[in-house]
Design a protein around this motif. Structure first.
Motif, PDB file in Angstrom:
ATOM      1  N   ARG A 100       0.897  -1.265  -0.008  1.00  0.00           N
ATOM      2  CA  ARG A 100      -0.102   0.275  -0.117  1.00  0.00           C
ATOM      3  C   ARG A 100       0.804   1.296  -0.037  1.00  0.00           C
ATOM      4  N   ALA A 101       2.067   1.347   0.780  1.00  0.00           N
ATOM      5  CA  ALA A 101       2.772   2.439   0.757  1.00  0.00           C
ATOM      6  C   ALA A 101       3.415   2.628  -0.640  1.00  0.00           C
ATOM      7  N   TYR A 102       3.992   1.663  -1.224  1.00  0.00           N
ATOM      8  CA  TYR A 102       4.549   1.779  -2.301  1.00  0.00           C
ATOM      9  C   TYR A 102       3.681   2.394  -3.345  1.00  0.00           C
ATOM     10  N   MET A 103       2.419   1.706  -3.364  1.00  0.00           N
ATOM     11  CA  MET A 103       1.396   2.115  -4.647  1.00  0.00           C
ATOM     12  C   MET A 103       0.923   3.602  -4.284  1.00  0.00           C
ATOM     13  N   GLU A 104       0.910   4.268  -3.088  1.00  0.00           N
ATOM     14  CA  GLU A 104       0.413   5.290  -2.535  1.00  0.00           C
ATOM     15  C   GLU A 104       1.606   6.580  -2.695  1.00  0.00           C
ATOM     16  N   TYR A 105       2.922   6.242  -3.162  1.00  0.00           N
ATOM     17  CA  TYR A 105       3.899   7.160  -3.353  1.00  0.00           C
ATOM     18  C   TYR A 105       4.306   7.390  -2.076  1.00  0.00           C
ATOM     19  N   GLU A 106       4.221   6.782  -0.854  1.00  0.00           N
ATOM     20  CA  GLU A 106       4.699   7.011   0.388  1.00  0.00           C
ATOM     21  C   GLU A 106       5.988   6.592   0.610  1.00  0.00           C
ATOM     22  N   VAL A 107       6.531   5.628  -0.196  1.00  0.00           N
ATOM     23  CA  VAL A 107       7.874   5.197   0.100  1.00  0.00           C
ATOM     24  C   VAL A 107       8.583   4.971  -1.338  1.00  0.00           C
ATOM     25  N   HIS A 108       9.574   5.725  -1.578  1.00  0.00           N
ATOM     26  CA  HIS A 108      10.312   5.820  -2.790  1.00  0.00           C
ATOM     27  C   HIS A 108      11.639   5.001  -2.883  1.00  0.00           C
ATOM     28  N   THR A 109      12.275   4.705  -1.674  1.00  0.00           N
ATOM     29  CA  THR A 109      13.467   4.143  -1.497  1.00  0.00           C
ATOM     30  C   THR A 109      13.568   3.134  -0.505  1.00  0.00           C
ATOM     31  N   ARG A 110      14.405   1.984  -0.460  1.00  0.00           N
ATOM     32  CA  ARG A 110      14.637   1.010   0.513  1.00  0.00           C
ATOM     33  C   ARG A 110      14.840   1.857   1.857  1.00  0.00           C
ATOM     34  N   GLU A 111      15.916   2.569   1.685  1.00  0.00           N
ATOM     35  CA  GLU A 111      16.436   2.936   2.907  1.00  0.00           C
ATOM     36  C   GLU A 111      15.496   4.129   3.683  1.00  0.00           C
ATOM     37  N   GLU A 112      14.241   4.330   3.370  1.00  0.00           N
ATOM     38  CA  GLU A 112      13.429   5.118   3.877  1.00  0.00           C
ATOM     39  C   GLU A 112      12.670   4.247   5.012  1.00  0.00           C
ATOM     40  N   ILE A 113      12.541   3.021   4.715  1.00  0.00           N
ATOM     41  CA  ILE A 113      11.727   1.896   5.717  1.00  0.00           C
ATOM     42  C   ILE A 113      12.685   0.978   6.280  1.00  0.00           C
ATOM     43  N   GLN A 114      13.764   0.556   5.630  1.00  0.00           N
ATOM     44  CA  GLN A 114      14.369  -0.607   5.938  1.00  0.00           C
ATOM     45  C   GLN A 114      15.829  -0.569   5.944  1.00  0.00           C
ATOM     46  N   ASP A 115      16.538   0.478   6.709  1.00  0.00           N
ATOM     47  CA  ASP A 115      17.757   0.387   6.913  1.00  0.00           C
ATOM     48  C   ASP A 115      18.085   1.423   8.197  1.00  0.00           C
ATOM     49  N   PRO A 116      17.643   0.849   9.164  1.00  0.00           N
ATOM     50  CA  PRO A 116      17.713   1.662  10.239  1.00  0.00           C
ATOM     51  C   PRO A 116      19.004   1.182  11.023  1.00  0.00           C
ATOM     52  N   ASN A 117      19.646   0.444  10.494  1.00  0.00           N
ATOM     53  CA  ASN A 117      20.924  -0.067  11.093  1.00  0.00           C
ATOM     54  C   ASN A 117      22.116  -0.076  10.295  1.00  0.00           C
ATOM     55  N   GLY A 118      22.258   0.462   9.121  1.00  0.00           N
ATOM     56  CA  GLY A 118      23.195   0.689   8.112  1.00  0.00           C
ATOM     57  C   GLY A 118      23.738  -0.477   7.634  1.00  0.00           C
ATOM     58  N   LEU A 119      22.654  -1.358   7.003  1.00  0.00           N
ATOM     59  CA  LEU A 119      22.940  -2.602   6.664  1.00  0.00           C
ATOM     60  C   LEU A 119      22.793  -2.792   5.103  1.00  0.00           C
TER      61      LEU A 119
END
Length: 246
Positions: A100-119
């Protein structure tokens, strides 16, 4: 036996065409299989739910969870349903929220939601693999040098990954991702290949007025009650919309 089951699911990707989401067109393409042409429906017409089942077997209580997607074929009017098995309720809800977030233009890059630990680094591929393991190990040593963690946590990290067969799980993940990508290119119908291509920005479809209004109401109520489950807010706003007089 586990390896046999895994291989069966793995080689299914050679024939299955995945569901595809095109956020520029705001459409979803479902592939019924059996040589039938894909069904393309508007994004806002797709219904989603998660199911939870519980039963008793000879070994104890068994629970099953799934994310469901439903839509109506615009040409035939026939209803279609897809269910994706998930290990738990949060994962089923999280899978839908990521789509849903992807389709609604709320998430554009992986780092916005899945890179809290610098991985993940800019030059890395857009999935978790062996590089994720090496980034995690470097981060572990950096934190130990900076005094953030002690030797006990470092030892437990190494012990866990030794038990977990070191980098083998990450190699297997990369192998499966490559197989899925390769199979997807082979099985994708020509019409769907053309549909999947990007379109000029001026031709991008826009959300409907109803969706924008309901989304604004959801964000407003979530800001007022941040500890309330977001699913309950979605359900409340949608229920109020459907009960309004025509």
């Amino acid at each position: 036996m586990a390896l046999f089951i895994k291989c069966q699911y793995h080689f299914k990707f050679r024939n299955d065409v995945p569901t595809r989401f095109h956020r520029q067109r705001r459409e979803v393409a479902f592939s019924p299989g059996g040589g039938k042409p894909p069904i393309v429906v508007p994004w806002e017409s797709v219904a989603a739910w998660f199911t939870e089942a519980q039963g008793a077997i000879q070994y104890g209580v068994q629970r099953q969870y799934a994310l469901g997607l439903g839509f109506i074929d615009p040409e035939t009017g026939k209803q279609h349903f897809v269910e994706l098995q998930q290990p738990g309720r949060p994962l089923a809800m999280g899978l839908w929220e990521s789509v849903r977030a992807y389709m609604e233009y709320e998430v554009h890059t992986r780092e916005e939601i899945q890179d809290p630990n610098g991985l993940h680094r800019p030059e890395d591929p857009p999935y978790e693999g062996v590089h994720t393991f090496h980034h995690a190990r470097r981060r572990l040593h950096r934190r130990h040098r900076d005094g953030e963690i002690g030797l006990f946590k470092v030892s437990m990290w190494y012990l866990w990954h030794i038990i977990d067969l070191w980098t083998i799980p990450f190699h297997l993940a990369e192998w499966e991702i490559r197989a899925i990508q390769k199979a997807g290119r082979k099985t994708l119908p020509a019409s769907l290949e053309e549909w999947s291509q990007p379109i000029p920005k001026e031709e991008w479809a826009q959300p409907s007025e109803v969706l924008e209004r309901l989304s604004a109401e959801v964000r407003k109520r979530h800001a007022q009650q941040p500890n309330r489950p977001i699913t309950a807010i979605f359900a409340e706003v949608y229920a109020e919309e459907t009960t309004l007089p025509a």
